[in-house]
Scaffold this motif. Sequence first.
Motif, PDB file in Angstrom:
ATOM      1  N   ASN A 222      10.872 -33.575   4.447  1.00 55.34           N
ATOM      2  CA  ASN A 222      10.203 -34.836   4.740  1.00 55.34           C
ATOM      3  C   ASN A 222      11.188 -35.805   5.365  1.00 55.34           C
ATOM      4  N   PHE A 223      10.748 -36.455   6.419  1.00 54.74           N
ATOM      5  CA  PHE A 223      11.605 -37.421   7.112  1.00 54.74           C
ATOM      6  C   PHE A 223      10.666 -38.359   7.848  1.00 54.74           C
ATOM      7  N   GLY A 224      10.478 -39.545   7.321  1.00 58.55           N
ATOM      8  CA  GLY A 224       9.533 -40.468   7.941  1.00 58.55           C
ATOM      9  C   GLY A 224       9.915 -41.907   7.668  1.00 58.55           C
ATOM     10  N   TYR A 225       9.304 -42.796   8.413  1.00 56.02           N
ATOM     11  CA  TYR A 225       9.626 -44.211   8.261  1.00 56.02           C
ATOM     12  C   TYR A 225       8.335 -45.007   8.088  1.00 56.02           C
ATOM     13  N   ARG A 226       8.544 -46.245   7.654  1.00 55.73           N
ATOM     14  CA  ARG A 226       7.414 -47.169   7.548  1.00 55.73           C
ATOM     15  C   ARG A 226       7.974 -48.580   7.614  1.00 55.73           C
ATOM     16  N   ILE A 239      12.565 -42.418   4.590  1.00 62.04           N
ATOM     17  CA  ILE A 239      12.694 -41.530   3.445  1.00 62.04           C
ATOM     18  C   ILE A 239      13.165 -40.156   3.933  1.00 62.04           C
ATOM     19  N   GLU A 241      13.783 -36.199   2.403  1.00 57.84           N
ATOM     20  CA  GLU A 241      13.661 -35.301   1.254  1.00 57.84           C
ATOM     21  C   GLU A 241      14.098 -33.904   1.671  1.00 57.84           C
ATOM     22  N   LEU A 277      16.060 -42.961  -0.018  1.00 59.33           N
ATOM     23  CA  LEU A 277      15.355 -44.027   0.695  1.00 59.33           C
ATOM     24  C   LEU A 277      16.393 -44.915   1.369  1.00 59.33           C
ATOM     25  N   PHE A 455       5.860 -40.201  11.202  1.00 58.18           N
ATOM     26  CA  PHE A 455       6.569 -38.933  11.080  1.00 58.18           C
ATOM     27  C   PHE A 455       5.909 -37.963  12.044  1.00 58.18           C
TER      28      PHE A 455
ATOM     29  N   ARG B 672      -2.016 -44.065   1.862  1.00 59.44           N
ATOM     30  CA  ARG B 672      -0.985 -45.089   2.073  1.00 59.44           C
ATOM     31  C   ARG B 672      -0.984 -46.023   0.875  1.00 59.44           C
ATOM     32  N   VAL B 673       0.165 -46.146   0.267  1.00 63.73           N
ATOM     33  CA  VAL B 673       0.299 -47.079  -0.842  1.00 63.73           C
ATOM     34  C   VAL B 673       1.275 -48.156  -0.410  1.00 63.73           C
ATOM     35  N   ASP B 674       1.272 -49.220  -1.164  1.00 63.76           N
ATOM     36  CA  ASP B 674       2.039 -50.377  -0.750  1.00 63.76           C
ATOM     37  C   ASP B 674       3.538 -50.150  -0.887  1.00 63.76           C
ATOM     38  N   THR B 676       6.727 -47.316  -2.358  1.00 62.23           N
ATOM     39  CA  THR B 676       7.033 -45.971  -2.831  1.00 62.23           C
ATOM     40  C   THR B 676       6.741 -45.890  -4.315  1.00 62.23           C
ATOM     41  N   GLU B 698       2.153 -34.661  -0.626  1.00 58.32           N
ATOM     42  CA  GLU B 698       3.491 -34.587  -0.050  1.00 58.32           C
ATOM     43  C   GLU B 698       3.812 -35.970   0.501  1.00 58.32           C
ATOM     44  N   GLN B 699       4.971 -36.500   0.124  1.00 63.27           N
ATOM     45  CA  GLN B 699       5.333 -37.807   0.642  1.00 63.27           C
ATOM     46  C   GLN B 699       6.035 -37.627   1.979  1.00 63.27           C
ATOM     47  N   ARG B 700       5.407 -38.101   3.045  1.00 65.08           N
ATOM     48  CA  ARG B 700       5.954 -37.894   4.370  1.00 65.08           C
ATOM     49  C   ARG B 700       6.800 -39.058   4.828  1.00 65.08           C
ATOM     50  N   ALA B 701       6.510 -40.238   4.356  1.00 62.51           N
ATOM     51  CA  ALA B 701       7.261 -41.445   4.725  1.00 62.51           C
ATOM     52  C   ALA B 701       7.104 -42.400   3.543  1.00 62.51           C
ATOM     53  N   PRO B 702       7.886 -43.469   3.490  1.00 58.73           N
ATOM     54  CA  PRO B 702       7.752 -44.385   2.354  1.00 58.73           C
ATOM     55  C   PRO B 702       6.316 -44.853   2.183  1.00 58.73           C
ATOM     56  N   GLY B 703       5.718 -44.478   1.081  1.00 57.44           N
ATOM     57  CA  GLY B 703       4.355 -44.909   0.807  1.00 57.44           C
ATOM     58  C   GLY B 703       3.284 -44.164   1.575  1.00 57.44           C
ATOM     59  N   ILE B 704       3.622 -43.128   2.291  1.00 56.46           N
ATOM     60  CA  ILE B 704       2.623 -42.338   3.024  1.00 56.46           C
ATOM     61  C   ILE B 704       2.643 -40.921   2.491  1.00 56.46           C
TER      62      ILE B 704
END
Lengths: 542, 816
Positions: A222-226, A239, A241, A277, A455, B672-674, B676, B698-704
């Motif tokens: 896992n490798f993504g941003y927000r 993040i 993983e 993170l 991602f 999508r959560v606010d 992590t 599966e957590q793909r990005a912070p909160g996603i």
Amino acid sequence: MSFGLFSGVTVLLGALALAGVLFGLQFLRPRVKVVQVATALFWQQAQQQAPLRTLWQRFRYPLAWLLSVIIALAIWLALAGIQSSANSSAERHIYYLDGSVSMQVGKRFSNARTRLINDLEQNPGAAQEVWFGGVTPSLIAGEDASAALIKARLESLTPQSTLTAISEFARRMAVLNQQKSIVIAYYGMPLRASQFARLPQNVKLIQRFTAPAVASNWGIVNFGYRAAASGDPQRVDVIIEITGDTAGSTVPELSIDLDGTPFTLASAERIADNTWLLSNLALTDSPGKLSVRLHSDDDFAADNSATLTLPAMPRITVYTGEGVPLAMSRLVNLTPRLTAVAQNAQVAVCLAEDENCFAQGLTHFLFAKDAGQEGIVYKADSTAAKLAISQLWQRQGWTAEQSLAALSVNEGEQRSVLFSLAAYEALSKNQDRRLPGLLVHSLYWLTPVAAASEFAAVGEPLPTLSESPLPLSVGEMIMPEHAEISVSLLNRTVTDSMTQPSVTEIPSATVNTHQIIWPWLILLALFLVLAEWLAIVRGRLP
Amino acid sequence: MSITFLHPYYALLLLLLLLPAILWLGRRSKTSLSVLRCLLITALVLALMQPVWLHSSTSAMRVFIVDTDSANAMEDAGAEQAWLNEQIASLPQTVAVKVIQIGGMPLSLNRGEIKRLPSGVNEGALAKVVQQALLEIPAHANADITLLSDGLSTTNNWAAALAELTSKNVHLNWAELPATATPLLSKLTVLPARIGQALTLQVSAESLSDASQWRVDVVGAEVSVSRYIDPRRAQETLNLGTASVPFSPLAVKLFEIQGDKQIERDSRDIIAVSQPAITLFAANADKTAVSALQTLVGDAITVTSVSQYNSFIQGINASEAIWLNNASEKQLSEFQQQAIRAAVKQGKGLFYSGGEMAFASGGMANSPLAEALPVTLTQTLEKTEPSVALAIVIDSSGSMQGKPLELAKQVARLAVRKLNPDDQVGIVEFYGTRQWSVPMQPVKTPENIERAISRMQSMGATQLFPAIQEAYFGLKQIPARYRHILVITDAGIEEENYQHLLRFVAQDQINVSTVLVGSDTAREAQMADLANWGRGRYYSIADEFAMVELNFHKPAEQPEPVFKQGAFWLQGEKSERIPPLNGYAKINSRANAQTLLSEVNASDVVMASWQYGAGRVTALMTDPIGNGTERWQDWSEYGQWLGTQLSEVADFAPPVVMSSTRLSDHVLVTLRVDQTTDRLKLAQLNAQTGQWQEIAVEQRAPGIYTASIAASLDEAVMLRATVDAKNWYAANSEKEGWFNETRVSLAAKDALNRVVEQSGGKHLTLDTRELPAVKADLALKETLLYPWLLAFALLLYFAEIICRRWPTASINPGAR
């Protein structure tokens, strides 16, 4: 029985023609007349008196004719490509060489290819299709292709950074061949029982080659941003993983770089086992490439690196109409993210009474002179927008009791901000230091950053770009707007499966469809030609 | 370019065995015959080695997909076939042609391989047909695909097909066939709702003829709604009643009404999702109040109290809004108020209601919560004089004769004059017996009372004890704020257990004060004791110069009362019809607050609201379950109205946003959560068993987070996400994102157009005579050489026969 090159009628006619020609040639047999001379010294006289050979004589040597016909027919049938009939036209046999990312380990692919070629050579008469499961399943050679061609084409192939498509391929073939049963000889990665369970009913999958499992494997899954949880629109959280063998092996080191510039992971927060993170990563004016590398010496390297394309901070074009407070224009000029334009802006800042305003921008920031208007009214076009503005105010500490302008959040079809001119002037007069931030963040809110893909994983739709193509392989993907997005493997199933053996047994042989006969006929012809020659030189045959 | 032998080892046969044998055997024959025979053998052996000539050659292919499944198939089939044959005929022979036909009557082609797929294959998804057509294109061929179709694909998901077209560099051309617009339900949207709230469905239809009437029927387990649609607007919003369960399967049908006939034109099955009812934390309400409010608002809101949680903070965290009713400083500690304020800043809602207590006398004006309210809690204090009831016990016994009695009367008169008209006074005189010379009465006519005092004469003995008792019984029922007994005597009193009596009287909140008149100071101690026991005061008035004014009033400061009672008509922001209110607290709203309700005549604010931090605070200046709203209890919409107000302050942002995309064999869910969180759980409802099965995310990005759920097109997927112990629901209806076969929106053409453009293809019509050329590419091909070798061998054999038998003049030396 069937023929590869000619139709049955053609072969029959040809055979009859050959027999007829050979029959005719039998009449070409020279006749020798016996001339008796008194003495051998009169050989000249005998020669002069000897008649010429004639071209015709009666048919005398049927066995010789039969032998020549057999030889000719053997050659003719071999030329026609005689073969036994296919066992069943209701079956289709396919050899499928998996060229997915799992085959990039060591010699998996070359060994699978070698096994495939060996199987082809052992079934020379088989009507076989050879497919390559790369980014998209492709037909390498049809039923009539020779092993030489197949081999030559296979030699040029290499495994690609894509997911295995055998299940989808089987499904599509089942649809295309609904009246047939399909047998797929599969050469590739170890398959799971669930993949066999999902096969269509008319498809049979035989695993002819199973790549051996690797001893251990660590990979980035896992490798993504927000957008940053801090609320700063110019920053993102990322993040990372990884997963791998947790028993015995140590966690490999990770290194990260942004556009080639390495930076430390010390600031990363470990939020779970093997999950980090990175908070508040600053965005720049152009898209950035954030790359992470796992320093692992396992054999499967495709999951040891990943790249993420961070969005650029877009510039917001702002149109300021007449009568707008001068400080607002100055603020637009001084803020790096904002660009003043004369028309067609993303945000138009005007007085509410300015009728020309609505044509100048996609969204609007209006100063209202109406005495009934108090404070700031945000019209949000979605629940997320409402939440965003409320959270912004809360994070910035601009709660109503602090004598900043009153906040109201309503619903609207389009985002807009209505700011009481009286409230603005009051804040401006008091030189309230929060005012510039309030104005700028309101402009930012009016033009949310267009989400690029948070991602990008192979085989998964991009989360926010619904009409974009599906990423099929690792690498750079050109989007419809000519932007580039980095796609990485990021597949837990692939990473975990590298160390898992196959659950199926390998059957002993594939099914042969038909036998080719013509080489035997050539051998027969050879033998008969040799025998005929022997008979001819010994005078047994004319 | 190269020549490869599939079986090269046959060369050994040639080299080692056959050729030498032929030459040796034919040593006495004509050389030509030997040579011919050797060549023949060589040709046969070479053929046996199966030589293959590998070379590069241009390769191009054109694949046609003929969608004869479209509505116009029968009418245009001839035109399509003619166009197709024309296009194929114009292609050079080097271009391979393949045709995939979907449904319809078999086409007859002059050239090319044709594959027929049944009607309705791939559930009508043109993208899938294109993907299957891509399988027909070999790896080595340059090709394009031309789609003859009306473009009405049952799904607009072209992502995978577009990716494969791009990967293989195949252009997709689209020769558009005319499409007949069919009436259909183009869009069904269920608006967000919670359990207990109204379910609303927005229905959009397409291609409705003006000549007919159109009706939409929605049927569910608890729903049965019909509505006629205006064909010009083709959109309706239907109220489906109150949601009571998270998932409500609905069948939506579109009917065309022609006279007496009604024809079903389209039907769709959807699932309406309702989120759990809002949880309202009644932070200071008792069980009765909680129960009363719950009964009022019904299922739309779940009202909880502190007793249901382990702690106050837990109650706040578990709810979306907080209700404070008639709160006071004594009820809520500073810590609790700080916690509520912080929660509101973070996004929780606060509904503050009540009457006098909440907005004035409760002491909340200086509390931490005051700044969060949209109104200014009153701090105005007023001086009050609580009511007094005074019983004057005058000793009119013989010992009081003369000056003492006069002094006593004067004291009594002065005391009476200090009383207010609302106060009460009574005079008991004792002179061996006791009597009320002035019964307890309001001091409305003090002059009469004074006259009564003046008429007193001294006589008899002193019996104070029963007089005090009499006064006590007289005062006991008087509901005054302060009650006093004033004993005026010269202290010549009998011996009795005054201590017990007076302490008893004092316990009843009646104070006893004593006045000793006269100059006999020997009894001072006794009188002082009496006053002490009665928690009163002792006064000694020896003569008129020592006169004191006895004022039993105790002025107090208290918040000015704000509660107005009466019948008050209200006007609302939304012009709703609201019955009159029985009472409300008159309070000023803050300048920045929004007035939701106001009193019609005085324009007093009755309900105000504002944003406080990330949360919303609404103040209602009356008790929603108290006397102020007594008339509203008969208002049939009161519960709904109140529920709406409470809902609007509730935290409107769900902590998790779920979206899902349906592919043909699975559903991809994105959450999508606010922030992590590791407390997110996803579960799927098994429709057969009714059990929830956990789904891995599966957590793909912070909160996603993403999850993939295997599901066929006809299978609805119902999901539950749990965040912080609270459940949120979502559903993906069967065939969501897909249209029914032959009921496809014309907007589907736009999606196909975009794919054609992105793949580099062209949008054509049947009038287009020339398709874009396919650029042929070099590809590795083979030519089998053995047939040529065998043909050569055959010729050699004939040549050898002819050579051997051709008549010549020579004599065969071996012949006789």
